[in-house]
Structures are given as structure tokens and as C-alpha cells.
Design a protein around this motif. Structure first.
Motif: not given
Ligand SMILES: Cc1ncc(C[n+]2csc(CCOP(=O)(O)OP(=O)(O)O)c2C)c(N)n1
Ligand code: SF4
Ligand SMILES: [Mg+2]
Length: 351
Positions: A228-229, A238-239, A296-298, A301-302
Motif C-alpha cells: 500500500t506504499k 490518492n484523495e 473514514a477515508r482510511q 482504502g483511500q
């Protein structure tokens, strides 16, 4: 350390800033990192940021720990003060230097192993004390220098180059920095120089603890499917919450902004952060909302990037300790040792 020397001659037509320095005057020695390593892109963005801020190199002190990321200060700002400390110990050495001489601009460079594993306690205390510095973690999710073991920021379920699954929960340094009281918190990506350079400029000018978690892919050990990196993962997930411009107080302040779409934040040195909102309703002045938004975004998966939180009324460790205006290393022995009468007065005041 590299033994390849860089030519000192500059092209005469290279652009100069108001101090008469070219971008090359802010470079360091030739990098020995792997070709394509994200850390080199961060070094390039640091050089660009300091050139644009028109900072005299002798006013900057760069400190680091141990790791590929912590080697990078050798590759930029070759004319600035530098201290390569011990693994995970950069924050305490930087805190000491800052207490002794508050007149320098402090840049702490670290890795995810350096800050989230061995140095987690040091990271936490530097954030909560509000040490005046820009602290960058060049986050690749592995111990690059020691051949690719998972670091504490590797996400649960992500895979190593050999396919081994990480079963431990990842440490999120951005959430930690927010909880610990850092007054400038951002995340960026080494492959996004347009976002990273203004964030670095704003972080360097911020008074108090400024933290940037910069995802920086390790092309050698962590740039594959299942990581994931990796470059592909971060580009796909990417958000960005905002885009940032920094207007130097020296330059004429001219900002083109539409009300409701841009937030302007004035920093202590007079520079203005101009934040163009991308995410609907994202407010960078609310710590609790920043944490909620991140989580919430994590969960979706963002990877949230941009300036997540800034406190326009930030203060630093010297404000908390009420130190004198002059840097402590400039005080004379007479000022530092005021004598028995002064000591008796202080003691009397404490009785
Ligand atoms: C006290 C101590 N323990 C362990 C090591 C070995 N070591 C060197 S660098 C490193 C990890 C570096 O990882 P990170 O900070 O993520 O940097 P990267 O190389 O990934 O940029 C380790 C465990 C050391 N040098 N000193
Ligand atoms: S091992 Fe990874 S982190 Fe280290 S220089 Fe190579 S690509 Fe960069
Ligand atoms: Mg690392």
C-alpha cells in the motif's frame, strides 16, 4: 556518503533568487540511493522549497536519524548545519539544538522505521511539546536500509516483496500527530511535487511542531502489487483534500481566489497559506474533524493527502517555557549565572 564530486561551476544563465543564490546552491552531494527511490524526489522538493523561500543556507539546521531516508540530508542543503544522529533519536537532539539556538530553522528528516518503530516515543514527545521544526517522515512502509523488513507503518494485510502478509496493525503517524497536538499536520506523496513543495514551504515557516508524512515508495523492496506504499497504489487511491499556495511576505501579495473555494491562513512570519478546497466541506482548522475525516477515508482504502490541519494561532516550546528573546547560546556567563543574591530572591519566591 558519496565519493562522486559534483562540479561546482553553474551555468551563468541559471535563475537566482533575491539572495543571489541559484537552485544549485541549495543542493548537496550526489545521491547514492537506488534510482527511482521516492526519497530523492523529496530531496528535490526540499531544494526547490528553500530556494523559493529565499532562505540563507546558514540559517537552516537539518537533523536526521538512521536509514536511507535519514541519509538524504547529505544530498541537499550542503551549506547548512547538519547532524546525522542515532537511529530514532533525531527528535531529542533537535529539541536540544532548538533550545540552545532558537534562531535557526529546524528541519528533521526521518523514516517510518526511524520514527514509528524505534523512535516512536521520541516522535510523540517532540509533537506534544511543540518543538519549532518541520518534521518529515519519508514513509515507505519498510526498513529500506536493512533490506526491506516490514516497518510499523505497513498496513495490516499488505504484502512484502516475497509475498509474506503483515498481520500487525499499522501505526498512522498523521493521526498520532493530530492527537498529540501538532499544529501543522499534512500528508503528501513523493511523486506529487506540485503538492509537496508548497507544503514544505508552509511547514518550514510554521511556528510550532509541523509534521509531514510523505509516502515515498521504496523501489527496491516495496513497490509491488500487495504493497500500500507503492507508486501505483498511491496514485490510484490518492484523495487530496486541498491544494496549497504559499505567498512570501516579501513578495507582493496578490491572490486570485473565489470566496467559498479558498481558505487563506496568515502565519506568524506574515506568509499567507492559500488553500484551494478540493474535498467538499473540508475544513483544515478543525482537529477533531480532521481525525474523523482521515479515519473514514482510511476505512474506504483511500490515502488522504494535503494540509489536514493547521492552527493559525500556534505557539512553540519557547513560548511555553517563557525563554528570553535572545537565543540561549548567545547569553554571557554573567547572564546565565546571575549570582547568590538573584538565587536567594528566586528561592524566596518559591517559599
Ligand atoms: C539502534 C539501532 N537499531 C537498529 C539499527 C539498524 N537499522 C538501521 S536503519 C534501520 C531501519 C530504517 O528504516 P526507515 O527509518 O524506515 O528508513 P528507510 O531506510 O526505509 O528510508 C534499522 C533497523 C540501527 N542502525 N541502530
Ligand atoms: S533500498 Fe529502498 S529506500 Fe533505500 S535507497 Fe533503495 S529504494 Fe530507496
Ligand atoms: Mg522506511
Amino acid at each position: 556518503m558519496t565519493y562522486i564530486t559534483k562540479p561546482q561551476l553553474h551555468h551563468p544563465a541559471l535563475a537566482k533568487n533575491s539572495l543571489g543564490y541559484t537552485r544549485r546552491d541549495y543542493e548537496g552531494s550526489v545521491s547514492t540511493l537506488c534510482a527511482g527511490c521516492g526519497h530523492d524526489s523529496i530531496s528535490a522538493a526540499i531544494i526547490q522549497a528553500v530556494y523559493e523561500l529565499e532562505l540563507p543556507p546558514h540559517r537552516i539546521a537539518k537533523l536526521s536519524g538512521i536509514g536511507c531516508s535519514s541519509k538524504t540530508p547529505d544530498y541537499f542543503l550542503g551549506n547548512s548545519h547538519g547532524f546525522n544522529t542515532v537511529h530514532g533519536r533525531m527528535p531529542s537532539v533537535l529539541t536540544g539544538a532548538n533550545l540552545a539556538n532558537k534562531d535557526l530553522i529546524y528541519l528533521g528528516v526521518s523514516g517510518d522505521g526511524d520514527s514509528a518503530s524505534i523512535g516512536l516515543g521520541q516522535f510523540a514527545h517532540a509533537m506534544r511539546r511543540g518543538v519549532n521544526m518541520l518534521y518529515i517522515v519519508e514513509n515507505n512502509g519498510v526498513y529500506g536500509l536493512t533490506k526491506g523488513q516490514f516497518s510499523a507503518t505497513s498496513d495490516k494485510g499488505s504484502k512484502s516483496k516475497r509475498g509474506v502478509v503483515n498481520h500487525d496493525a499499522g501505526v498512522d503517524l498523521v493521526s498520532m500527530a493530530l492527537q498529540l497536538g501538532a499544529t501543522f499536520v499534512a500528508r503528501s506523496f513523493s511523486g506529487d511535487k506540485d503538492q509537496l513543495t508548497p507544503l514544505l514551504k508552509a511547514g518550514l515557516m510554521h511556528r510550532g511542531a509541523a509534521f509531514i508524512d510523505c509516502i515515498s515508495p521504496c523501489v527496491q523492496f516495496n513497490n509491488h502489487d500487495g504493497s500500500t506504499k507503492s507508486y501505483d497504489y498511491v496514485r490510484d487511491h490518492n484523495e487530496a483534500v486541498n491544494r496549497l499556495d504559499v505567498i512570501n511576505p516579501r513578495a507582493e501579495i496578490q491572490v486570485d481566489y473565489a470566496p467559498g473555494e479558498t481558505v487563506r491562513v496568515q502565519q506568524h512570519d506574515g506568509s499567507i497559506l492559500s488553500l484551494h478546497k478540493l474535498a467538499e466541506l473540508y475544513n483544515p482548522n478543525n482537529r477533531a474533524q480532521a481525525l474523523g475525516f482521515l479515519q473514514a477515508r482510511q476505512a474506504r482504502g483511500q490515502v488522504v493527502t494535503g494540509l489536514l490541519y493547521v492552527d493559525p494561532k500556534s505557539s512553540d516550546l519557547h513560548d511555553a517555557l517563557n525563554t528570553v528573546d535572545a537565543p540561549l547560546n548567545t547569553l554571557s556567563e554573567r547572564e546565565l549565572v546571575p549570582g547568590a543574591a538573584a538565587l536567594a530572591k528566586i528561592n524566596a519566591g518559591l517559599r
